[in-house]
Each structure stands twice: as C-alpha cells, then as structure tokens.
Motif scaffolding. Structure first.
Motif, mmCIF file in Angstrom:
data_model
loop_
_atom_site.group_PDB
_atom_site.id
_atom_site.type_symbol
_atom_site.label_atom_id
_atom_site.label_comp_id
_atom_site.label_asym_id
_atom_site.label_seq_id
_atom_site.Cartn_x
_atom_site.Cartn_y
_atom_site.Cartn_z
ATOM 1 N N ILE A 193 0.781 -1.107 0.101
ATOM 2 C CA ILE A 193 -0.039 0.117 -0.085
ATOM 3 C C ILE A 193 0.869 1.286 -0.015
ATOM 4 N N LYS A 194 0.519 2.013 -0.870
ATOM 5 C CA LYS A 194 1.368 3.338 -1.005
ATOM 6 C C LYS A 194 1.162 4.416 -0.026
ATOM 7 N N ARG A 195 1.911 5.060 0.557
ATOM 8 C CA ARG A 195 1.685 6.264 1.674
ATOM 9 C C ARG A 195 2.376 7.501 1.165
ATOM 10 N N GLY A 196 1.900 8.423 1.866
ATOM 11 C CA GLY A 196 2.853 9.831 1.625
ATOM 12 C C GLY A 196 2.027 10.683 0.796
ATOM 13 N N PRO A 197 2.516 11.686 0.098
ATOM 14 C CA PRO A 197 1.822 12.569 -0.690
ATOM 15 C C PRO A 197 1.310 12.018 -1.963
ATOM 16 N N TRP A 198 0.317 12.475 -2.211
ATOM 17 C CA TRP A 198 -0.537 12.062 -3.532
ATOM 18 C C TRP A 198 -0.043 12.668 -4.576
ATOM 19 N N THR A 199 0.232 11.946 -5.896
ATOM 20 C CA THR A 199 0.628 12.279 -7.136
ATOM 21 C C THR A 199 -0.707 12.686 -8.012
ATOM 22 N N PRO A 200 -0.495 13.983 -8.404
ATOM 23 C CA PRO A 200 -1.719 14.226 -9.540
ATOM 24 C C PRO A 200 -2.494 13.189 -10.522
ATOM 25 N N GLU A 201 -1.512 11.999 -10.757
ATOM 26 C CA GLU A 201 -2.350 11.051 -11.604
ATOM 27 C C GLU A 201 -3.236 10.252 -10.431
ATOM 28 N N GLU A 202 -2.680 10.164 -9.078
ATOM 29 C CA GLU A 202 -3.442 9.418 -8.191
ATOM 30 C C GLU A 202 -4.815 10.070 -7.853
ATOM 31 N N ASP A 203 -4.692 11.619 -7.811
ATOM 32 C CA ASP A 203 -5.782 12.407 -7.519
ATOM 33 C C ASP A 203 -6.776 12.472 -8.653
ATOM 34 N N GLU A 204 -6.221 12.255 -10.054
ATOM 35 C CA GLU A 204 -7.239 12.295 -11.003
ATOM 36 C C GLU A 204 -8.055 11.023 -11.050
ATOM 37 N N ILE A 205 -7.284 9.795 -10.657
ATOM 38 C CA ILE A 205 -7.980 8.485 -10.577
ATOM 39 C C ILE A 205 -9.091 8.546 -9.620
ATOM 40 N N LEU A 206 -8.679 9.107 -8.432
ATOM 41 C CA LEU A 206 -9.773 8.953 -7.380
ATOM 42 C C LEU A 206 -10.878 9.908 -7.695
ATOM 43 N N ALA A 207 -10.447 11.123 -8.123
ATOM 44 C CA ALA A 207 -11.594 12.113 -8.539
ATOM 45 C C ALA A 207 -12.671 11.614 -9.461
ATOM 46 N N ASN A 208 -11.878 10.934 -10.616
ATOM 47 C CA ASN A 208 -12.947 10.506 -11.476
ATOM 48 C C ASN A 208 -13.896 9.370 -11.185
ATOM 49 N N TYR A 209 -12.929 8.747 -10.227
ATOM 50 C CA TYR A 209 -14.103 7.230 -9.786
ATOM 51 C C TYR A 209 -14.970 7.824 -8.843
ATOM 52 N N ILE A 210 -14.740 8.704 -8.018
ATOM 53 C CA ILE A 210 -15.730 9.363 -7.109
ATOM 54 C C ILE A 210 -16.994 9.849 -7.858
ATOM 55 N N HIS A 211 -16.462 10.693 -8.908
ATOM 56 C CA HIS A 211 -17.400 11.463 -9.805
ATOM 57 C C HIS A 211 -18.379 10.285 -10.481
ATOM 58 N N LYS A 212 -17.877 9.368 -10.927
ATOM 59 C CA LYS A 212 -18.595 8.400 -11.748
ATOM 60 C C LYS A 212 -19.343 7.495 -10.465
ATOM 61 N N ASP A 213 -18.722 7.124 -9.435
ATOM 62 C CA ASP A 213 -19.486 6.011 -8.674
ATOM 63 C C ASP A 213 -19.960 6.405 -7.298
ATOM 64 N N GLY A 214 -19.429 7.952 -6.847
ATOM 65 C CA GLY A 214 -20.020 8.405 -5.713
ATOM 66 C C GLY A 214 -18.974 8.037 -4.424
ATOM 67 N N GLU A 215 -19.396 8.858 -3.412
ATOM 68 C CA GLU A 215 -18.297 8.348 -2.200
ATOM 69 C C GLU A 215 -18.907 7.137 -1.386
ATOM 70 N N GLY A 216 -18.040 6.788 -0.525
ATOM 71 C CA GLY A 216 -18.552 5.885 0.414
ATOM 72 C C GLY A 216 -18.009 4.513 -0.158
ATOM 73 N N ARG A 217 -17.986 3.830 0.704
ATOM 74 C CA ARG A 217 -17.482 2.211 0.936
ATOM 75 C C ARG A 217 -16.026 2.432 0.638
ATOM 76 N N TRP A 218 -15.319 3.208 1.461
ATOM 77 C CA TRP A 218 -14.102 3.570 1.372
ATOM 78 C C TRP A 218 -13.012 2.378 1.296
ATOM 79 N N ARG A 219 -13.300 1.391 2.035
ATOM 80 C CA ARG A 219 -12.285 0.351 2.339
ATOM 81 C C ARG A 219 -12.184 -0.353 0.850
#
Length: 312
Positions: A26-52
């Motif tokens: 599991i990666k830790r530390g600062p987020w990269t722009p690529e990770e940010d994009e993946i996360l934001a895109n996913y949440i916009h598509k599927d919504g928040e929640g079920r974080w685990r």
DNA sequence: AAAAGACTCAACCGCGCTGTA
DNA sequence: CTACAGCGCGGTTGAGTCTTT
C-alpha cells in the motif's frame, strides 16, 4: 513526508491494525496528480462511500482511509483553498469557544473549510494569537489575573451574552454546557448530513448534495441502499442549526455593539453574518436562555430551559 | 550565501461509535 | 449478546518551505 513506520504514539492497540492500512504494497505519503485524477474520476462516476473497497475498485494502491482523507480534505470540488478570511477566523474563535476541539462540527459551520484545515489553522495561528492576548486557548479564560494588562492583539475577546448577569467565565461554561447538551441530543451524523445549508436570496434553504459535500458517508451509503426509507433527521438538524446560529449571532451582535461603543467613528468590524445568515432575523435581541428553551423543547426535552444552576 | 530555527499543513494513526450479521 | 466491518474524529507527525541570524 512522515515516515510511515515512525509513529510515536504510545497508545496501546486494543484492536488489530485495520486490513486496508496494514497491507503490504500500500502506497503512503503525498498523493501524485495521477492518483488524484484517478480518485476524483472514480468518485464522480461512482460516488463516495465504501472507502475500504474503493481503492481496489478504482485501481489505486492506497488504503481506504487515505482515499477518504484525500477526497475530503483536498479533492472535493467544494473545498475552498486559500487563506482563512478574518470573518472566518472570527467565527472559528466563537465556535471553538462553544464547542471546544470538535473540529468537524466547527468545519460544518464554515462552508468550504475542512476539519483538518481548521484544526491546523487553530494550532498554528489562533491558539498562539489567543496566548498573545493572554487568553487560554483551551478554556478561553484569561491566563493572567488581570487580562487587560496583556491584551495586545486586536482580536476581540469573546463577549458575554449577558454581561450584567454572568461573569465571563461563568457564561463560557454556560455556553459550552448548552452546546454539549444539545449536541448530545443530536447525532453527529445528522449534522454531517447537511452541515452547510445556505440561504438563497429568496430565503429558501439550499442543502448541498450534488457533490456529496460533507455528507456523513455512513448515512449516505446506507441511505442510498434503501432509498424508499425516509430520512427523518431534518428537523433535528434544522433545530440545531438555528440554535447554534443563535449562540454565534448573539456573540457577533454583542461584539458589534461593543465595538460601536468603543469606536464611535463606525470603523467596520468583522462579522460572521455572511456565513450564518440563516437565523439573523429571529435572534437579534432574543436571550440565549430563550433560544435554549426553544431548542430543547423542539426535540422533546422535558425541562427545556437550561439554567445556570444546571452547571453546578 | 549558508546554516539554523520556526512554521505550515498534508497525511497518518489509533480510538470509538454505529450498524449489521 | 457478541464480533466484526466501516467510517469519522481528534491528535500527532515530519517533510517542505520560509524566515532569521
């Protein structure tokens, strides 16, 4: 960034490490722009929640907690970047006096600001500012016997709602006891459901929901799972909002009154009103105790009025 | 210009609460 | 009733940045 293996916490663990955080790889530390994009895109598509399970579904090598934190504190569209404005600072001070270190509650009253941001701002700026003023940042009481001798900042001391009947110290206890008592009657998740309601120009409430801003994710996800079920927390949230606003506005009102007395030339003073407009009309001039009575009665408190002797 | 110290804030951690099986 | 999963919260850390010497 922080070394992940260097936690200095001395607290002993009573439960095993949560799987999502203990996994190897599991990666830790600062987020990269690529990770940010993946996360934001996913949440916009599927919504928040079920974080685990979100990292796996989104294809991220992060733990769920980390994803949630990154989204809540940084990526959410409604997160406001930039410096804390003077009126926001004033509001934080007043809310902290009422609520203590309940950062999420405080953040819920300040649109666009996160609990983490407010906590950081408090620890790095406001607590020091209060100390310079000779005020204990934890209790908001004077640090010295004669507070006038150490007041060097221009931040207004928090004012007593009714100076003639309560000394400052006692009134602070009064406010905090009220807040605690009311909060105890309002599940925090209800507050998180619509913490930043805004009054439109036409007076109608606008509860942000499209981007999931500040929604309690437990409530949200579970509500989504059963959409036919009515959510019945609205009344409590409204009542609590009105109540909290009343306490804040009471202080703002007293402060402005005091400033006008001290500064007859009408030098502008900071005000929290743009943020807490929902109840201005009904709170100016009303007594704190009357509002408590109203609020307690609204959620079925038998003995609605909290008197000063309740604090004993 | 370089070193030291102070400050900032994103991120992590552990705990506790709630809901569910 | 108990165990567990999932989540949110407050406290804390420490790398990066800024300021001072």
């Amino acid at each position: 960034m922080r070394n992940p293996s260097s936690s200095s916490s001395a607290r002993s663990r009573s439960t095993p490490a949560t799987p999502c955080c203990g996994k190897v790889g599991i990666k830790r530390g600062p987020w990269t722009p690529e990770e940010d994009e993946i996360l934001a895109n996913y949440i916009h598509k599927d919504g928040e929640g079920r974080w685990r399970t979100l990292p796996k579904r989104a294809g991220l090598l992060r733990c769920g907690k980390s994803c949630r934190l990154r989204w809540m504190n940084y990526l959410r569209p409604s997160v406001k970047r930039g410096r804390i404005a003077p009126d926001e600072e004033d509001l934080i001070l007043r809310l902290h006096r009422l609520l203590g270190n309940r950062w999420s509650l405080i953040a819920g009253r300040i649109p666009g600001r996160t609990d983490n941001e407010i906590k950081n701002y408090w620890n790095t700026h406001l607590s020091k500012k209060l100390i310079r003023q000779g005020i204990d940042p934890k209790t908001h009481k004077p640090l010295y016997p004669n507070p006038n001798s150490s007041q060097i900042s221009n931040i207004p001391p928090i004012q007593n709602s009714n100076p003639s009947s309560f000394p400052l110290e006692e009134n602070a206890r009064f406010d905090r006891a009220i807040a605690t008592r009311v909060i105890d009657n309002f599940p925090l998740t209800n507050l998180d459901q619509f913490p930043n309601q805004v009054i439109n120009d036409d007076g109608a409430e606008n509860r942000p929901s499209g981007d999931g801003f500040n929604k309690g994710s437990v409530l949200q996800s579970r509500h989504e799972q059963n959409e036919e079920e009515d959510y019945t927390g609205y009344e409590n949230e409204d009542t609590f909002s009105l109540f909290l606003d009343s306490l804040i506005n009471e202080n703002v009102f007293m402060y402005q009154e005091q400033q006008q007395l001290q500064q007859p030339n009408n030098i502008p003073v900071p005000s929290g009103e743009p943020v807490i407009s929902s109840s201005q009309a009904i709170h100016h001039g009303s007594s704190c105790e009357a509002e408590v009575s109203y609020s307690m009665a609204a959620f079925g408190e038998k003995d609605g009025v909290l008197n000063s002797h309740d604090l004993a």
